[in-house]
Design an enzyme around this catalytic site. Structure first.
Site, PDB file in Angstrom:
ATOM      1  N   HIS A 171       0.824  -1.230   0.000  1.00 33.86           N
ATOM      2  CA  HIS A 171       0.000   0.000   0.000  1.00 33.86           C
ATOM      3  C   HIS A 171       0.856   1.278   0.000  1.00 33.86           C
ATOM      4  O   HIS A 171       0.316   2.368  -0.188  1.00 33.86           O
ATOM      5  CB  HIS A 171      -0.920   0.043   1.225  1.00 33.86           C
ATOM      6  CG  HIS A 171      -1.975  -1.024   1.221  1.00 33.86           C
ATOM      7  ND1 HIS A 171      -2.895  -1.158   0.203  1.00 33.86           N
ATOM      8  CD2 HIS A 171      -2.254  -2.029   2.110  1.00 33.86           C
ATOM      9  CE1 HIS A 171      -3.706  -2.193   0.466  1.00 33.86           C
ATOM     10  NE2 HIS A 171      -3.325  -2.732   1.614  1.00 33.86           N
ATOM     11  N   ASP A 215      -2.613 -10.504  -2.350  1.00 32.93           N
ATOM     12  CA  ASP A 215      -3.220 -10.027  -1.100  1.00 32.93           C
ATOM     13  C   ASP A 215      -4.713  -9.730  -1.355  1.00 32.93           C
ATOM     14  O   ASP A 215      -5.114  -9.428  -2.477  1.00 32.93           O
ATOM     15  CB  ASP A 215      -2.497  -8.745  -0.662  1.00 32.93           C
ATOM     16  CG  ASP A 215      -2.894  -8.275   0.732  1.00 32.93           C
ATOM     17  OD1 ASP A 215      -2.176  -8.601   1.683  1.00 32.93           O
ATOM     18  OD2 ASP A 215      -3.927  -7.574   0.859  1.00 32.93           O
ATOM     19  N   HIS A 217      -6.301  -7.208  -0.548  1.00 35.49           N
ATOM     20  CA  HIS A 217      -6.497  -5.790  -0.866  1.00 35.49           C
ATOM     21  C   HIS A 217      -5.692  -5.380  -2.099  1.00 35.49           C
ATOM     22  O   HIS A 217      -4.611  -5.927  -2.347  1.00 35.49           O
ATOM     23  CB  HIS A 217      -6.073  -4.930   0.328  1.00 35.49           C
ATOM     24  CG  HIS A 217      -6.763  -5.302   1.607  1.00 35.49           C
ATOM     25  ND1 HIS A 217      -6.163  -6.069   2.578  1.00 35.49           N
ATOM     26  CD2 HIS A 217      -8.009  -5.024   2.040  1.00 35.49           C
ATOM     27  CE1 HIS A 217      -7.017  -6.236   3.590  1.00 35.49           C
ATOM     28  NE2 HIS A 217      -8.142  -5.619   3.294  1.00 35.49           N
ATOM     29  N   ASP A 303      -4.719 -12.681   3.694  1.00 37.37           N
ATOM     30  CA  ASP A 303      -5.952 -12.113   4.262  1.00 37.37           C
ATOM     31  C   ASP A 303      -7.150 -12.415   3.352  1.00 37.37           C
ATOM     32  O   ASP A 303      -8.262 -11.946   3.597  1.00 37.37           O
ATOM     33  CB  ASP A 303      -5.822 -10.609   4.543  1.00 37.37           C
ATOM     34  CG  ASP A 303      -5.072  -9.843   3.482  1.00 37.37           C
ATOM     35  OD1 ASP A 303      -4.748 -10.433   2.438  1.00 37.37           O
ATOM     36  OD2 ASP A 303      -4.808  -8.641   3.693  1.00 37.37           O
TER      37      ASP A 303
END
Ligand SMILES: [Zn+2]
Length: 362
Positions: A171, A215, A217, A303
């Site tokens: 991120h 991931d 996200h 995740d």
């Protein structure tokens, strides 16, 4: 070294999910399977240069000095967190000059999860250096592999490495932290590989890299850093309609030279093992194989797991070896770098599942 005491989720103060226990859980699993994994704590320090190739100077200065300034200004010892973030409707008025740490924390951060504590910079620095050390080793095992392939061996048993690092990186943008991320470990290692003058393909060109971000996200940071370049190819499978909310759509395809080299595939929350593996295999066939890369770097988040406390598809622990096996079939030297995954009890098994699937040992 990086242990914020709390963060805010849905308006509530909660414990910091990106915790040191994550590392312990994964490490314990790897150590308990010495037949499959060789663990080393060795790493080299490559200095500032490779980090500066990806992140802006003023941002790095901020990360390094923020906590000290924060405390001097009377900030809470839990760590630096913004109160005001320059929304584009504010920033377009042209006043973006942060003079104190509280203002800077808004300028250099896009959410409330990247808490800067006393040793956060040192911790993020080490994570980047560990990833760089792994990238250097990737070159070595890649050369060995190529020699064996030239000697007639098949591409069915590619070599791999895994960098167990935190804080995670995908991120982190060139001058923004957020999403538990400060320095973009995968981007730093990727750029370093591209920058090595002696690393050339047989045709004299630069080595080509695929970043595969699995991931839950979207890796907004990695996307931003490489948005205008055709090397690496960035591919992300992630949840539709979830954090970081404002990036990750299929229409974000890159710009200029990079157009077509940024591929986002948002998946619905109800994604199962079968759905996920099918989507991944399709991306591999349609985009990764034709790109003809030399290395694969995987932003490895688990995740996606069904019981993850802050995220999650319907992916189960049985799904992870299948995901690892699909990546194995690309047939390239591969570096896995740890990103998210917050279900501590199953973290080791799930990460280990991907790695053992990659080794063809699941
Ligand atoms: Zn994540």
């Amino acid at each position: 070294m990086h242990t914020p005491q709390y963060e805010f989720l849905s308006g509530a103060e909660t414990h910091y999910f990106e915790s040191p226990e994550r590392r312990e859980a994964i490490l314990n699993f790897l150590r308990s399977h010495p037949d499959m994994f060789e663990v080393t704590e060795y790493f080299e320090d490559f200095g500032y240069q490779p980090i500066k190739r990806v992140h802006k100077k003023d941002f790095l200065e901020y990360l390094e000095t923020a906590y000290e300034e924060w405390i001097a200004e009377g900030g809470h010892p839990n760590g630096v967190l913004p109160a005001t973030i320059p929304h584009h409707k504010l920033a377009r008025l042209g006043r973006l000059k942060a003079s104190n740490c509280l203002a800077k924390s808004g300028q250099y951060c896009f959410d409330l999860s990247a808490v800067i504590t006393k040793n956060t910079f040192k911790s993020a620095w080490n994570a980047a250096q560990i990833t760089l050390t792994a990238a250097k080793e990737l070159v070595r095992i890649g050369e060995e592999y190529e020699m064996n392939v030239t000697d007639g061996s098949s591409r069915e048993n590619p070599p791999g490495l895994y960098a167990l690092v935190r804080p995670p990186g995908h991120h982190a943008q060139s001058d923004l932290c957020g999403g538990y991320c400060f320095l973009n470990n995968v981007a730093i290692a990727t750029q370093w590989l591209i920058d090595q003058p002696e690393l050339k393909r047989k045709d004299g060109g630069l080595k080509k890299i695929v970043i595969l971000d699995i991931d839950f996200h979207h890796g907004n940071g990695t996307q931003e850093i490489f948005y205008t370049t055709s090397n690496p190819l960035y591919i992300s499978l992630h949840s539709d309609d979830d954090y970081p909310y404002f990036t990750g759509s299929e229409i974000e395809r890159g710009e200029g030279e990079g157009l077509g080299f940024n591929i986002n595939l948002p998946l619905p929350k109800a994604t199962t093992d079968d759905d996920y593996v099918e989507a991944l295999e399709k991306l591999i066939q349609e985009h990764i194989i034709p790109y003809k890369a030399d290395y694969v770097i995987v932003s490895l988040g688990v995740d996606t797991f069904k019981d993850d406390p802050i995220a999650g598809f319907l992916v189960t622990s049985e799904g992870y070896p299948r995901i690892g096996n699909a990546i194995r079939k690309i047939g390239l030297p591969t570096l896995f770098v740890q990103e998210g995954g917050y279900c501590i009890e199953m973290l080791g098994i799930n990460v280990g599942g991907i790695l053992s699937g990659f080794l063809g040992r699941a």
